[in-house]
Design a protein around this motif. Sequence first.
Motif, PDB file in Angstrom:
ATOM      1  N   LEU A 124      26.734  23.961  51.939  1.00 14.38           N
ATOM      2  CA  LEU A 124      26.686  23.437  53.143  1.00 14.38           C
ATOM      3  C   LEU A 124      26.566  23.969  54.625  1.00 14.38           C
ATOM      4  CD1 LEU A 124      27.790  19.999  51.593  1.00 14.38           C
ATOM      5  CD2 LEU A 124      25.751  20.193  52.613  1.00 14.38           C
ATOM      6  N   ALA A 125      27.314  24.940  54.629  1.00 16.50           N
ATOM      7  CA  ALA A 125      27.496  25.845  55.752  1.00 16.50           C
ATOM      8  C   ALA A 125      25.990  25.785  56.744  1.00 16.50           C
ATOM      9  CB  ALA A 125      27.966  27.026  55.593  1.00 16.50           C
TER      10      ALA A 125
ATOM     11  N   LEU B  21      30.174  14.043  50.591  1.00 21.59           N
ATOM     12  CA  LEU B  21      30.138  13.523  51.774  1.00 21.59           C
ATOM     13  C   LEU B  21      31.266  14.103  52.350  1.00 21.59           C
ATOM     14  CD1 LEU B  21      30.076   9.854  50.703  1.00 21.59           C
ATOM     15  CD2 LEU B  21      28.538  10.738  52.335  1.00 21.59           C
ATOM     16  N   ALA B  22      32.247  14.529  51.980  1.00 23.58           N
ATOM     17  CA  ALA B  22      33.412  15.061  52.485  1.00 23.58           C
ATOM     18  C   ALA B  22      32.905  16.706  53.038  1.00 23.58           C
ATOM     19  CB  ALA B  22      34.741  15.537  51.534  1.00 23.58           C
TER      20      ALA B  22
ATOM     21  N   MET C  27      14.819  24.499  59.752  1.00 30.71           N
ATOM     22  CA  MET C  27      15.888  23.791  59.452  1.00 30.71           C
ATOM     23  C   MET C  27      16.570  23.885  58.434  1.00 30.71           C
ATOM     24  SD  MET C  27      15.738  19.488  58.728  1.00 30.71           S
ATOM     25  CE  MET C  27      14.845  19.138  60.255  1.00 30.71           C
ATOM     26  N   LYS C  28      17.671  24.087  58.286  1.00 31.09           N
ATOM     27  CA  LYS C  28      18.464  24.303  56.691  1.00 31.09           C
ATOM     28  C   LYS C  28      18.727  23.062  56.046  1.00 31.09           C
ATOM     29  CE  LYS C  28      22.329  26.416  54.302  1.00 31.09           C
ATOM     30  NZ  LYS C  28      23.332  27.293  54.286  1.00 31.09           N
ATOM     31  N   ILE C  29      18.079  22.823  54.954  1.00 35.74           N
ATOM     32  CA  ILE C  29      18.570  21.682  54.093  1.00 35.74           C
ATOM     33  C   ILE C  29      19.041  22.100  52.711  1.00 35.74           C
ATOM     34  CG2 ILE C  29      17.508  19.681  52.833  1.00 35.74           C
ATOM     35  CD1 ILE C  29      14.939  20.098  54.899  1.00 35.74           C
ATOM     36  N   THR C  30      20.029  21.311  52.536  1.00 38.85           N
ATOM     37  CA  THR C  30      20.794  21.782  51.310  1.00 38.85           C
ATOM     38  C   THR C  30      20.234  20.521  50.051  1.00 38.85           C
ATOM     39  OG1 THR C  30      22.793  22.377  52.227  1.00 38.85           O
ATOM     40  CG2 THR C  30      23.186  21.889  49.898  1.00 38.85           C
TER      41      THR C  30
ATOM     42  N   VAL D 147      26.824  17.900  58.950  1.00 37.25           N
ATOM     43  CA  VAL D 147      25.465  17.370  58.450  1.00 37.25           C
ATOM     44  C   VAL D 147      25.129  16.109  59.227  1.00 37.25           C
ATOM     45  CG1 VAL D 147      23.992  16.820  56.468  1.00 37.25           C
ATOM     46  CG2 VAL D 147      25.559  18.781  56.377  1.00 37.25           C
ATOM     47  N   SER D 148      23.983  16.147  59.726  1.00 33.49           N
ATOM     48  CA  SER D 148      23.523  14.905  60.491  1.00 33.49           C
ATOM     49  C   SER D 148      22.420  13.755  59.657  1.00 33.49           C
ATOM     50  CB  SER D 148      22.535  15.502  61.676  1.00 33.49           C
ATOM     51  OG  SER D 148      21.402  16.266  61.253  1.00 33.49           O
TER      52      SER D 148
END
Length: 250
Positions: free
Chosen positions: A48-49, A80-81, A1-4, A88-89
């Motif tokens: 965030l990509a 948020l934008a 999983m990718k997490i920012t 993002v989920s």
Amino acid sequence: MKITVAGATGVVGTRLSENLRQSGHQVAAASLSLGVDTITGKGLDTALAGAEVIVDVTNAASFGDRAAHEFFRASTRNLLAAAAEAGVSHYLALSVVGTPRLVESDYFRAKMVQENLIRASKRPYTILRSTQFYEFISGLIDTGADGDVFRLPPAFMKPVAAGDVAALLAELAMGAPLDDVAEIGGPEQLGIDEIARIYLAANEDERQVITDRSASYFGVELTDDALLPGAGARVATEKLSDWLYQSMGE
């Protein structure tokens, strides 16, 4: 999983990023020093990509006047934008125990703005409110400096190690959004004045702490339980004495 992780180079962010990497996740570290500016939005799209989760542990540089409000409003809106654009989920954010009760303070009012923006975004979210970090006790004590003494209130808190907060954030990041608020506090309930005496004694600092119920905490007078988490809060394990012993040895 990718997490920012937004705020990845801070006290919690560095620990959180390491925890996530050790668990096998891909971490996109986002902070101003790494070229990502949440105030202007610079670099957010790239950070965030492809991320499934964002953990917002950013913090304002100033706690007074309108600076904190302007920071959290701009930063949270941009995050948020960008999260919406990237699909993002789960939006996970770190906040502070007592925030709704302390909005007379500029800083806590700003944190309330942050929380409200997250709720209003309609994105799946989790907000983790934490008590004061052991790592920031020195700064807390300094707010009560009055010449050669410290005037601090006896209001209770349950201070916590940043590492314990980071561990819970990592756990929450890997789970489903709560669409609610969770809380974490340390294992001991102590008065702010008592915490200061313990900390100063451990550092062989002989300056006196004077208990003053009228002393403010970030601009607001406290009731005894304003900074305490609720009954369902996660209780961390590291005690203040253990943290002090470890920090003295570093």
